[in-house]
Design a protein around this motif. Structure first.
Motif, short mmCIF file in Angstrom:
data_model
loop_
_atom_site.label_atom_id
_atom_site.label_comp_id
_atom_site.label_asym_id
_atom_site.label_seq_id
_atom_site.Cartn_x
_atom_site.Cartn_y
_atom_site.Cartn_z
N VAL A 113 0.85 -1.19 0.00
CA VAL A 113 0.00 0.00 0.00
C VAL A 113 0.88 1.23 0.00
CG1 VAL A 113 -1.72 1.32 1.31
CG2 VAL A 113 -1.90 -1.18 1.18
N VAL A 114 0.51 2.23 -0.78
CA VAL A 114 1.18 3.52 -0.78
C VAL A 114 0.31 4.50 -0.01
CG1 VAL A 114 2.12 5.39 -2.18
CG2 VAL A 114 2.28 3.03 -3.00
N LEU A 115 0.87 5.08 1.05
CA LEU A 115 0.12 5.99 1.91
C LEU A 115 0.22 7.43 1.44
CD1 LEU A 115 1.08 4.61 5.44
CD2 LEU A 115 -0.88 3.99 4.00
N THR A 116 -0.76 8.21 1.83
CA THR A 116 -0.77 9.63 1.56
C THR A 116 -0.97 10.39 2.86
OG1 THR A 116 -1.80 11.37 0.20
CG2 THR A 116 -3.27 9.74 1.15
N GLU A 155 5.45 17.93 10.50
CA GLU A 155 4.91 18.13 9.16
C GLU A 155 5.17 16.94 8.24
OE1 GLU A 155 3.05 20.81 7.75
OE2 GLU A 155 2.77 20.95 9.91
N ARG A 156 6.06 16.02 8.66
CA ARG A 156 6.36 14.87 7.80
C ARG A 156 5.15 13.92 7.73
NH1 ARG A 156 10.92 12.53 5.90
NH2 ARG A 156 10.66 10.51 6.91
N ASN A 157 4.85 13.46 6.53
CA ASN A 157 3.78 12.49 6.37
C ASN A 157 4.07 11.23 7.19
OD1 ASN A 157 2.31 14.13 4.63
ND2 ASN A 157 3.28 13.27 2.80
N TYR A 158 5.34 10.83 7.23
CA TYR A 158 5.72 9.63 7.98
C TYR A 158 5.44 9.81 9.48
CZ TYR A 158 8.72 5.99 9.98
OH TYR A 158 9.20 4.92 10.70
N THR A 159 5.78 10.98 10.02
CA THR A 159 5.52 11.26 11.43
C THR A 159 4.02 11.18 11.72
OG1 THR A 159 7.43 12.75 11.48
CG2 THR A 159 5.85 12.95 13.28
N GLN A 160 3.23 11.79 10.86
CA GLN A 160 1.78 11.80 11.06
C GLN A 160 1.19 10.40 10.93
OE1 GLN A 160 0.30 14.75 8.31
NE2 GLN A 160 1.51 16.38 9.23
N GLY A 171 -6.01 11.59 4.16
CA GLY A 171 -5.15 10.42 4.31
C GLY A 171 -4.97 10.04 5.76
N ASN A 172 -4.73 11.03 6.60
CA ASN A 172 -4.56 10.75 8.03
C ASN A 172 -5.89 10.36 8.68
OD1 ASN A 172 -1.75 11.25 8.17
ND2 ASN A 172 -2.13 13.46 8.17
N GLY A 173 -6.98 10.90 8.18
CA GLY A 173 -8.29 10.51 8.69
C GLY A 173 -8.58 9.04 8.41
N LEU A 174 -8.19 8.57 7.23
CA LEU A 174 -8.35 7.16 6.91
C LEU A 174 -7.52 6.29 7.85
CD1 LEU A 174 -8.27 5.57 3.37
CD2 LEU A 174 -7.11 4.52 5.27
N LEU A 175 -6.26 6.69 8.09
CA LEU A 175 -5.41 5.90 8.97
C LEU A 175 -5.95 5.86 10.40
CD1 LEU A 175 -1.81 6.90 7.81
CD2 LEU A 175 -3.18 4.92 7.13
N ALA A 176 -6.47 6.98 10.87
CA ALA A 176 -7.05 7.01 12.21
C ALA A 176 -8.28 6.11 12.30
CB ALA A 176 -7.41 8.45 12.59
N ALA A 177 -9.09 6.10 11.24
CA ALA A 177 -10.26 5.22 11.20
C ALA A 177 -9.83 3.76 11.16
CB ALA A 177 -11.14 5.56 10.00
N LEU A 178 -8.75 3.50 10.45
CA LEU A 178 -8.23 2.13 10.38
C LEU A 178 -7.73 1.67 11.75
CD1 LEU A 178 -7.54 -0.28 8.61
CD2 LEU A 178 -5.47 0.90 7.86
N ALA A 179 -7.10 2.57 12.48
CA ALA A 179 -6.61 2.24 13.81
C ALA A 179 -7.75 1.86 14.75
CB ALA A 179 -5.82 3.41 14.39
N GLU A 180 -8.93 2.45 14.54
CA GLU A 180 -10.07 2.21 15.42
C GLU A 180 -10.97 1.08 14.95
OE1 GLU A 180 -12.04 5.96 15.55
OE2 GLU A 180 -10.45 6.95 16.69
N ALA A 181 -10.72 0.56 13.74
CA ALA A 181 -11.61 -0.46 13.17
C ALA A 181 -11.36 -1.83 13.82
CB ALA A 181 -11.38 -0.55 11.67
N PRO A 182 -12.38 -2.46 14.36
CA PRO A 182 -12.19 -3.80 14.94
C PRO A 182 -11.63 -4.80 13.94
CG PRO A 182 -14.32 -2.89 15.58
CD PRO A 182 -13.75 -1.97 14.54
N ALA A 183 -11.99 -4.63 12.66
CA ALA A 183 -11.54 -5.57 11.63
C ALA A 183 -10.06 -5.43 11.28
CB ALA A 183 -12.38 -5.39 10.36
N ARG A 184 -9.39 -4.45 11.87
CA ARG A 184 -7.96 -4.29 11.55
C ARG A 184 -7.17 -5.53 11.93
NH1 ARG A 184 -5.03 -0.26 16.03
NH2 ARG A 184 -4.28 -1.96 17.32
N ASP A 185 -7.67 -6.31 12.89
CA ASP A 185 -6.95 -7.50 13.31
C ASP A 185 -7.00 -8.61 12.27
OD1 ASP A 185 -6.28 -6.28 15.68
OD2 ASP A 185 -8.01 -7.07 16.78
N ALA A 186 -7.82 -8.45 11.24
CA ALA A 186 -7.83 -9.42 10.14
C ALA A 186 -6.59 -9.29 9.26
CB ALA A 186 -9.09 -9.23 9.29
#
Length: 260
Positions: free
Chosen positions: A39-42, A84-89, A47-62
């Motif tokens: 996966v290529v992240l943005t 400001e780095r995308n990697y840091t965020q 982009g960060n909102g998606l990652l935060a939602a992924l962190a909270e998703a119960p299905a992430r353990d799949a």
């Protein structure tokens, strides 16, 4: 390249949760089919909102996080650890909370590191890392990413490919340094359109009324030099994930009622 598909959600929060669920399914399917996923992240708010939602998703353990390769579509060329780095965020939003294999996480170089303040050298190094990861089954000098995520700017920029600037015209190199970006910081690293178009699927994320004009322009057949988002296409799928505010200027017939 694939023709764009459009999915519209009620608001940005629902869009983020739905995109996270969609991404989990894609990663799990890719791991089942090929043993690993890429996966290529943005960055940016969506982009960060998606990652935060992924962190909270119960299905992430799949997801088998140890068999996931992560790359970045662009990076702000600032010091390591800079907020400001995308990697840091990305680390704050998700990466530090899941059991990734560090060898499979591929951030772009920071300024002041191995390449000093030479953005071109840092770009060449990332291009070499991509080429080393590409196999004979891949389409050129980058891996066939399963999903490449992109935010869309109000000016239609994607990654750090801004309208009319030299990087959006690049057809040979896969990663380039960017100077004089109209959005701070001015120095960046970015994948080019040929590298983006090596992905199996490209997902473009846009939420908010300030993105409505950009989405309408990019989906109207505009040229990629003036409208970089129009040139971001996946080999098998190009998916625009929008909220209602970002879709406000699109013809209603462009997306099915069930997607709203």
């Amino acid at each position: 390249m694939s023709a764009p598909q459009v999915v519209v959600h009620r608001d940005k929060e629902l869009m983020a949760r739905a995109a996270a669920a969609r991404l989990i399914t894609k990663i799990v399917d890719a791991q089942a089919a090929r043993g690993a996923a890429s996966v290529v992240l943005t960055g940016g708010r969506n982009g960060n909102g998606l990652l935060a939602a992924l962190a909270e998703a119960p299905a992430r353990d799949a997801v088998d996080w140890s068999r996931l390769d992560l790359w970045w579509g662009d990076e702000r060329f600032v010091p390591d650890g800079d907020p400001e780095r995308n990697y840091t965020q990305a680390r704050e939003a998700l990466l530090d909370s899941v059991p990734l294999d560090p060898a499979r996480v591929h951030p772009m170089a920071a300024s002041g590191g191995a390449y000093g303040n030479d953005a071109d050298a840092a770009a060449e190094a990332y291009a070499a890392e991509l080429a080393a990861a590409a196999g004979p089954e891949d389409h050129g000098p980058v891996p066939s990413f399963d999903v490449l995520l992109l935010g869309v700017g109000p000016d239609t920029h994607v990654a750090s490919l801004f309208p009319e600037l030299p990087a959006v015209r690049e057809q040979e190199r896969t990663v380039v340094g960017v100077r004089g970006a109209p959005k701070p910081p001015p120095t960046r690293l970015t994948l080019t359109l040929p590298a983006i178009r090596a992905a199996r699927e490209v997902w473009l994320l846009a939420a908010g009324a300030d993105k409505a004009g950009a989405a309408a322009l990019a989906l109207s057949g505009s040229g990629e030099i003036q409208t970089p988002a129009a040139g971001a296409r996946g080999r098998s799928r190009t998916l625009w994930l929008l909220d209602e505010a970002a879709a406000a200027q699109l013809p209603r017939g462009l997306y099915p009622p069930a997607s709203a």
